[in-house]
Every structure is written in structure tokens, then in C-alpha cells.
Design a protein around this motif. Structure first.
Motif, short mmCIF file in Angstrom:
data_model
loop_
_atom_site.label_atom_id
_atom_site.label_comp_id
_atom_site.label_asym_id
_atom_site.label_seq_id
_atom_site.Cartn_x
_atom_site.Cartn_y
_atom_site.Cartn_z
N MET A 1 -19.04 46.18 17.40
CA MET A 1 -17.84 46.10 18.06
C MET A 1 -16.89 45.16 17.06
SD MET A 1 -16.88 43.74 21.39
CE MET A 1 -18.06 44.86 22.54
N SER A 2 -15.58 45.88 16.97
CA SER A 2 -14.59 45.10 15.95
C SER A 2 -14.12 43.84 16.63
CB SER A 2 -13.63 46.00 15.77
OG SER A 2 -12.75 46.18 16.72
N ASN A 3 -13.46 42.86 15.55
CA ASN A 3 -12.67 41.65 16.10
C ASN A 3 -11.44 42.22 17.00
OD1 ASN A 3 -14.53 40.25 14.73
ND2 ASN A 3 -13.07 40.09 12.94
N GLY A 4 -10.98 43.36 16.62
CA GLY A 4 -9.86 43.69 17.57
C GLY A 4 -10.33 43.97 18.94
N GLU A 5 -11.39 44.41 19.12
CA GLU A 5 -11.96 44.73 20.52
C GLU A 5 -12.27 43.34 21.35
OE1 GLU A 5 -14.53 48.96 19.56
OE2 GLU A 5 -14.91 47.65 21.33
N GLN A 6 -12.95 42.37 20.36
CA GLN A 6 -13.41 41.34 21.11
C GLN A 6 -12.22 40.35 21.71
OE1 GLN A 6 -15.64 39.54 17.72
NE2 GLN A 6 -17.66 40.24 18.60
N ASN A 7 -11.03 40.57 20.71
CA ASN A 7 -10.17 39.54 21.14
C ASN A 7 -8.82 40.23 21.71
OD1 ASN A 7 -11.43 37.37 19.88
ND2 ASN A 7 -10.94 38.14 17.93
N SER A 8 -8.71 41.61 22.05
CA SER A 8 -7.55 42.39 22.60
C SER A 8 -6.76 41.85 23.56
CB SER A 8 -7.89 43.91 22.50
OG SER A 8 -9.25 44.01 23.69
N THR A 9 -7.55 41.21 24.61
CA THR A 9 -6.86 41.09 25.90
C THR A 9 -6.54 39.52 26.05
OG1 THR A 9 -9.06 40.31 27.14
CG2 THR A 9 -8.38 42.65 27.22
N GLY A 10 -7.10 38.86 25.12
CA GLY A 10 -6.68 37.31 25.13
C GLY A 10 -7.44 36.69 26.23
N THR A 30 -8.07 45.61 33.81
CA THR A 30 -6.84 45.88 32.81
C THR A 30 -6.54 47.44 32.89
OG1 THR A 30 -7.51 43.78 31.38
CG2 THR A 30 -6.06 45.48 30.63
N VAL A 31 -7.31 48.01 32.72
CA VAL A 31 -7.18 49.54 32.81
C VAL A 31 -6.30 49.94 34.15
CG1 VAL A 31 -8.15 51.90 32.84
CG2 VAL A 31 -8.98 50.26 31.55
N LEU A 32 -6.87 49.50 35.43
CA LEU A 32 -6.18 49.71 36.67
C LEU A 32 -4.83 49.14 36.63
CD1 LEU A 32 -9.10 48.93 39.04
CD2 LEU A 32 -8.22 51.35 38.29
N GLU A 33 -4.53 47.90 36.05
CA GLU A 33 -3.20 47.44 35.90
C GLU A 33 -2.41 48.09 35.24
OE1 GLU A 33 -4.28 43.54 34.25
OE2 GLU A 33 -4.59 42.65 36.39
N ILE A 34 -2.99 48.66 33.93
CA ILE A 34 -1.98 49.72 33.18
C ILE A 34 -1.44 50.79 33.81
CG2 ILE A 34 -2.12 51.18 31.00
CD1 ILE A 34 -4.12 49.13 29.82
N VAL A 46 -4.50 54.04 26.53
CA VAL A 46 -5.37 53.08 27.10
C VAL A 46 -6.09 52.16 26.17
CG1 VAL A 46 -7.41 52.55 28.60
CG2 VAL A 46 -5.75 53.93 29.48
N ALA A 47 -6.84 52.85 24.93
CA ALA A 47 -7.59 52.16 24.15
C ALA A 47 -6.75 51.42 23.32
CB ALA A 47 -8.24 53.30 23.39
N ALA A 48 -5.50 51.89 22.95
CA ALA A 48 -4.61 51.09 22.09
C ALA A 48 -3.93 49.89 22.79
CB ALA A 48 -3.48 51.97 21.91
N GLU A 49 -3.59 49.71 24.20
CA GLU A 49 -3.41 48.61 24.74
C GLU A 49 -4.33 47.62 24.98
OE1 GLU A 49 -0.51 47.54 28.74
OE2 GLU A 49 -0.64 49.34 27.70
N GLY A 51 -7.01 47.43 23.04
CA GLY A 51 -7.77 47.19 21.97
C GLY A 51 -9.23 47.43 21.62
N VAL A 52 -9.48 48.77 22.34
CA VAL A 52 -10.81 49.14 22.30
C VAL A 52 -10.89 50.42 21.52
CG1 VAL A 52 -11.77 47.80 24.17
CG2 VAL A 52 -10.94 49.99 24.31
N HIS A 53 -12.19 50.99 20.93
CA HIS A 53 -12.19 52.40 20.44
C HIS A 53 -11.89 53.41 21.69
CE1 HIS A 53 -14.01 55.75 18.48
NE2 HIS A 53 -13.60 55.21 17.34
N LYS A 54 -11.60 54.60 21.18
CA LYS A 54 -11.27 55.59 22.32
C LYS A 54 -12.47 55.82 23.05
CE LYS A 54 -8.96 59.21 21.38
NZ LYS A 54 -8.55 60.44 20.66
#
Length: 269
Positions: A1-10, A30-34, A46-49, A51-54
Motif C-alpha cells: 500500500m502506498s503512502n498516498g493510500e494510507q493518508n488519502s482521506t485524512g 467515503t465512496v457513498l458520500e462521493i 473514485v480511486a483518485a478522490e 487516493g487508492v489504486h483503481k
């Protein structure tokens, strides 16, 4: 898992591996909220918002789709909220609307009977009274709103038990038991089940000094637009005033009031 994935949602940056389940729930919400905000979105969006892999976004969407919470629309496979959201969201508004629709009818019935009228729903293995109306003769009586009462020893509770599935009813009775509260409390499982079968057939339940000595009650079902029993409305009073003869005399009016509330909830039966 990337650092981006770990910290994406804050929200989950400090979580360890043991919190992976919580992180997955957080991402799913978060997906439901989007989708609620945007109306629809594709896997890449969804992945971009979040911060996870597709592939991670696809697994989240697939899990939500399996539960009928999201669905793919015809616009290049984008996802949108599905009818399962309505099923979940309907629970709280129904409770709120139930009290609103029932109150004027309960108030009128309390004045007519000059007794206490309660509206109860199931909470875990109890009946909880969510609204009450009292006639002038019952002004000094107990306030039952918010009170948890045993299902097996009250008219509302027995009515709610009667219209449950066998699985739910047995689970509740196994957990709660049937403790004796007065000499009249039904403590035999088979005797209670026989009563519930009769209540289910007649749509009317009674309790004669089963919860408290000196207290009688009768209850009728409240149904929603699907016909499902979502609550019970009861009339209760002291045995010297609300006796068997009085309950029989007022049964038709209690049933009528229950039907009126049910019709206001959308039931057409």
C-alpha cells in the motif's frame, strides 16, 4: 500500500494494520458520500478522490454493489447510489413520521378512554414506548415514554412478538427469557406461543396484571405502507377501572384508532 493510500482521506493516517477493517468501512462510506454528492462516478474518479489504486476502488464498489447500495448506470459503467440506500434510510424517518402521525389520534383516544395511550416499538429484546397520551383520569399515572418493558409481559410487547418472524421471536425469547413479574406473568414458552398465535390471527393483545399488579392493558398493531407491523398502540389503566368488561367495550374504538394511524402511514388495507 502506498503512502498516498494510507493518508488519502485524512482520517486514518495513524491506523495500524489491526485497523484495516475500520479503514475499509471509512473508505466505503467515503465512496457513498462521493456518489451522493456527484450523482455518479467511475472507478478511476473514485480511486483518485480517495487516493487508492483503481483495483482497490473497484473492490469497494463491487462490495457495495453486492449489498445493493450502489449500481452501475448506462453511462460507460459509472456507478450511482442504488435502492438499498433507501431501505437503510427509511428506518429513522419512519420512526419520526410514526410519532407525528400517531399523536393527534392518540390524544383523542386518551380523552375518549380517559386512560393512558402508549406507542411502542421493539428495541433489542424490549418494547420501548416512544410516545404517550394521557386522559384526565391518568394525569398522575406513570410516564412510560422511554421506558423499556419486557415483551412477554405487556400487551404491546406480546403484539410485537406475534408479528415477528419465527427466527427473530425465538432469538429474543432465548435471550430475554420470561421472568415472572407477577403471579399472572406467562412464564411458559408454549403458553406464550399459543397466545401469540391467537394475537396474530385476531390483531389484538391483552395483558391482565402481567407486568404490574393492578395494571391492565390492551394493544393493536400499527402498520406501515407495506403492511408490516412497525409498532403497537396500547391503552392501559388500573384494574378497578380498565377491567375486562371495559377493555371489551372499547376494543372496537382501539382497533379503529390503530387502523387510522396505519392509514396515515400509507397502509391501504
Amino acid at each position: 500500500m502506498s503512502n498516498g493510500e494510507q493518508n488519502s482521506t485524512g482520517r486514518g493516517s495513524a491506523r495500524g494494520d489491526s485497523q484495516g477493517g475500520v479503514q475499509s468501512v471509512d473508505r466505503a462510506i467515503t465512496v457513498l458520500e462521493i456518489l451522493a454528492r456527484e450523482g455518479h462516478a467511475g472507478v478511476s474518479e473514485v480511486a483518485a478522490e480517495i487516493g487508492v489504486h483503481k483495483s482497490t476502488a473497484f473492490r469497494l464498489l463491487a462490495a457495495l454493489e453486492e449489498r445493493d447500495l450502489v449500481e452501475q448506470n448506462t453511462e460507460r459503467g459509472k456507478y450511482q447510489l442504488a435502492f438499498g440506500i433507501l431501505r437503510l434510510a427509511s428506518a429513522i424517518p419512519t420512526r419520526i413520521d410514526l410519532v407525528h402521525q400517531a399523536q393527534p389520534i392518540m390524544d383523542a383516544l386518551a380523552l375518549q378512554f380517559d386512560e393512558t395511550i402508549n406507542l411502542a416499538v421493539v428495541r433489542e429484546h424490549y418494547a420501548v414506548n416512544v410516545q404517550q397520551a394521557r386522559g384526565s383520569a391518568a394525569v398522575a399515572s406513570q410516564n412510560w415514554v422511554g421506558q423499556l418493558t419486557p415483551l412477554h409481559a405487556t400487551s404491546s410487547g406480546k403484539l410485537l412478538l406475534a408479528f415477528m418472524s419465527d427466527e427473530q421471536r425465538n432469538s429474543i425469547l432465548d435471550r430475554a427469557g420470561q421472568p415472572r413479574l407477577t403471579e399472572n406473568t406467562v412464564t411458559s414458552r408454549q403458553e406464550l406461543l399459543d397466545q401469540l398465535a391467537e394475537i396474530r390471527e385476531n390483531g389484538f393483545a391483552t395483558a391482565f396484571e402481567e407486568l404490574e399488579v393492578g395494571l391492565n392493558a390492551a394493544a393493536v398493531p400499527i402498520r406501515d405502507h407495506t403492511g408490516a407491523v412497525v409498532a403497537a398502540m396500547s391503552a392501559s389503566g388500573p384494574t378497578f377501572r380498565y377491567d375486562r368488561a371495559r377493555i371489551k367495550d372499547t376494543e372496537a374504538d382501539l382497533r379503529l384508532a390503530g387502523s387510522r394511524i396505519s392509514h396515515r402511514m400509507g397502509w391501504l388495507g
